[in-house]
Design a protein around this motif. Structure first.
Motif, PDB file in Angstrom:
ATOM      1  N   ALA A   1       0.791  -1.192   0.059  1.00 43.35           N
ATOM      2  CA  ALA A   1       0.051  -0.154  -0.219  1.00 43.35           C
ATOM      3  C   ALA A   1       0.837   1.271   0.157  1.00 43.35           C
ATOM      4  N   GLU A   2       2.181   1.174   0.641  1.00 44.08           N
ATOM      5  CA  GLU A   2       2.869   2.343   0.740  1.00 44.08           C
ATOM      6  C   GLU A   2       3.895   1.991  -0.360  1.00 44.08           C
ATOM      7  N   HIS A   3       4.202   2.970  -1.253  1.00 45.15           N
ATOM      8  CA  HIS A   3       5.054   2.840  -2.229  1.00 45.15           C
ATOM      9  C   HIS A   3       6.573   2.634  -1.681  1.00 45.15           C
ATOM     10  N   VAL A   4       7.232   2.062  -1.965  1.00 46.94           N
ATOM     11  CA  VAL A   4       8.896   1.741  -1.781  1.00 46.94           C
ATOM     12  C   VAL A   4       9.553   1.569  -2.923  1.00 46.94           C
ATOM     13  N   PRO A   5      10.740   2.290  -3.165  1.00 46.21           N
ATOM     14  CA  PRO A   5      11.419   2.091  -4.356  1.00 46.21           C
ATOM     15  C   PRO A   5      12.564   1.106  -4.149  1.00 46.21           C
ATOM     16  N   PHE A   6      12.756   0.258  -5.408  1.00 44.01           N
ATOM     17  CA  PHE A   6      13.479  -1.070  -5.449  1.00 44.01           C
ATOM     18  C   PHE A   6      14.725  -0.665  -4.933  1.00 44.01           C
ATOM     19  N   ARG A   7      15.410   0.287  -4.970  1.00 38.26           N
ATOM     20  CA  ARG A   7      16.788   0.669  -4.555  1.00 38.26           C
ATOM     21  C   ARG A   7      16.620   0.783  -3.134  1.00 38.26           C
ATOM     22  N   ALA A   8      15.488   0.857  -2.220  1.00 38.03           N
ATOM     23  CA  ALA A   8      15.531   0.868  -0.815  1.00 38.03           C
ATOM     24  C   ALA A   8      15.301  -0.566  -0.270  1.00 38.03           C
ATOM     25  N   VAL A   9      14.978  -1.524  -1.068  1.00 39.18           N
ATOM     26  CA  VAL A   9      14.715  -2.759  -0.644  1.00 39.18           C
ATOM     27  C   VAL A   9      16.133  -3.384   0.108  1.00 39.18           C
ATOM     28  N   LEU A  10      17.150  -3.851  -0.599  1.00 39.09           N
ATOM     29  CA  LEU A  10      18.270  -4.179  -0.069  1.00 39.09           C
ATOM     30  C   LEU A  10      18.825  -3.697   1.229  1.00 39.09           C
ATOM     31  N   PRO A  11      19.042  -2.181   1.159  1.00 38.43           N
ATOM     32  CA  PRO A  11      19.461  -1.664   2.454  1.00 38.43           C
ATOM     33  C   PRO A  11      18.391  -1.813   3.438  1.00 38.43           C
ATOM     34  N   GLY A  12      17.185  -1.741   3.054  1.00 34.36           N
ATOM     35  CA  GLY A  12      16.147  -2.242   4.154  1.00 34.36           C
ATOM     36  C   GLY A  12      16.467  -3.603   4.758  1.00 34.36           C
ATOM     37  N   VAL A  13      16.553  -4.526   3.946  1.00 39.15           N
ATOM     38  CA  VAL A  13      16.762  -5.868   4.439  1.00 39.15           C
ATOM     39  C   VAL A  13      18.033  -5.887   5.340  1.00 39.15           C
ATOM     40  N   LEU A  14      19.113  -5.194   4.968  1.00 40.82           N
ATOM     41  CA  LEU A  14      20.342  -5.427   5.454  1.00 40.82           C
ATOM     42  C   LEU A  14      20.577  -4.363   7.098  1.00 40.82           C
ATOM     43  N   SER A  15      19.816  -3.162   6.758  1.00 40.62           N
ATOM     44  CA  SER A  15      20.053  -2.424   7.687  1.00 40.62           C
ATOM     45  C   SER A  15      18.888  -2.624   9.064  1.00 40.62           C
ATOM     46  N   PRO A  16      19.554  -2.896  10.162  1.00 43.13           N
ATOM     47  CA  PRO A  16      18.536  -3.324  11.266  1.00 43.13           C
ATOM     48  C   PRO A  16      17.938  -1.725  11.800  1.00 43.13           C
ATOM     49  N   ASP A  17      18.667  -0.736  11.687  1.00 46.79           N
ATOM     50  CA  ASP A  17      18.098   0.822  12.103  1.00 46.79           C
ATOM     51  C   ASP A  17      17.210   1.105  11.287  1.00 46.79           C
ATOM     52  N   GLY A  18      17.315   1.158  10.076  1.00 45.85           N
ATOM     53  CA  GLY A  18      16.524   1.823   9.275  1.00 45.85           C
ATOM     54  C   GLY A  18      16.872   3.093   8.846  1.00 45.85           C
ATOM     55  N   GLY A  19      17.662   3.148   7.723  1.00 46.26           N
ATOM     56  CA  GLY A  19      18.625   4.523   7.394  1.00 46.26           C
ATOM     57  C   GLY A  19      17.375   5.437   6.903  1.00 46.26           C
TER      58      GLY A  19
END
Length: 319
Positions: free
Chosen positions: A16-34
């Motif tokens: 429902a909330e748009h997330v660009p593909f470029r944010a997927v891998l950093p989101g998976v690897l970053s526990p803090d959520g940059g």
């Protein structure tokens, strides 16, 4: 495997909330959520996706094992009341003891799934002809209807204990954190290993008990271990995501149509295809409604026509 990987990426990126593909891998690897997008991926979509993979594998594999054990192409945890029994046991535990611990739900779901499977088989095996495919489906439908009514009754008399349970009841991957996955993962892993080790004995069982014994297989032991694998898989999946139906019916049907009846191929392929379909249904539920449509509703909407087609084409004969 490639299709499963693509579906996992889509589940992390689409919602429902748009997330660009470029944010997927950093989101998976970053526990803090940059960033906000990375936080959505890591905190909301990653646990949901991994749980969908585990639950999909469990239900797809359980459906394949059930169909091989009963030699019934219509055998499925939802249709035969196994999921309904697990759901009823969880509801009784919540309503009686007011617990909110996934591990307790898992053990309750195991007991309910095992009891439902035994009850359906006992009812379906009575009378002349034994436990035929049609008898088992009818017995499963009756038991499932009774369990659904009992579940609704318990919820009606103790509504204050079930504020969050209503979404679980229809089958949902949303609202679960990583702790839920970690609680059920050992049981899913144990059931998966046991089911895959039964591939050759299930092939021998498909030839009949006498032929199976001649090939060195023990039909009684195979049925007991297969039932244990189904209880582990269905109990864990139902405790984590609710009684999701038709996935265990559709996946083995599709796999056998492509690769044939050899369980050494059917079981691993069902293990890979089921999470693809479950995550696909979950993605569809996120985008086709203004809010969100629960995963169990989407799988039922897609699986019911397939069930009707299977019955109409006369595929209720024994495997």
């Amino acid at each position: 495997m490639a299709l499963l990987l693509l579906t996992i990426v889509a589940s992390l990126a689409i919602g429902a909330e748009h997330v660009p593909f470029r944010a997927v891998l950093p989101g998976v690897l970053s526990p803090d959520g940059g960033s906000r997008d990375e936080l959505i991926v890591h905190e909301l979509r990653l646990p949901r996706t991994l749980l969908g993979v585990a639950v999909g594998m469990a239900l797809g594999l359980a459906g394949s094992v059930m169909q091989a054990l009963t030699r019934n192409p219509l055998a499925e945890p939802g249709l035969l009341g196994v999921n309904g029994g697990a759901a009823l046991a969880v509801v009784v535990v919540i309503g009686t003891f007011r617990v909110d611990e996934v591990l307790v739900y898992v053990w309750a779901a195991f007991a309910g799934a095992a009891g439902a499977a035994a009850l359906v088989y006992l009812i379906g095996a009575r009378g002349r002809g034994g436990a035929s495919p049609a008898r088992l489906v009818l017995a499963g439908a009756a038991v499932n209807a009774a369990f659904s009514a009992m579940t609704a009754g318990v919820m009606l008399f103790t509504p204050h204990n079930f504020s969050g349970f209503r979404f679980w009841q229809v089958g949902s991957l949303g609202g679960r954190d990583m702790a839920v996955l970690l609680r059920v993962l050992p049981f899913v892993a144990a059931g998966t290993v046991l089911a895959l080790l039964l591939a050759r004995p299930l092939n021998a069982l498909g030839l009949g008990d006498d032929a199976g014994r001649a090939l060195g297989s023990s039909p009684g032991r195979t049925r007991a271990l297969g039932a244990l694998a189904v209880v582990l898989l269905c109990g864990a999946a139902t405790a984590a995501a609710g009684p999701i139906t038709f996935l265990g019916l559709a996946v083995p049907f599709i796999v056998r149509a492509v690769v044939g009846p050899d369980q050494r191929i059917v079981l691993p392929c069902s293990l890979l295809l089921a999470p693809v379909l479950l995550l696909g249904a979950d993605i569809a539920g996120r985008v086709i409604a203004p809010g969100e449509l629960e995963t169990g509703i989407v799988t039922a909407f897609l699986g019911a026509p397939l069930f009707a087609v299977m019955v109409r084409r006369g595929r209720t004969r024994e495997l």
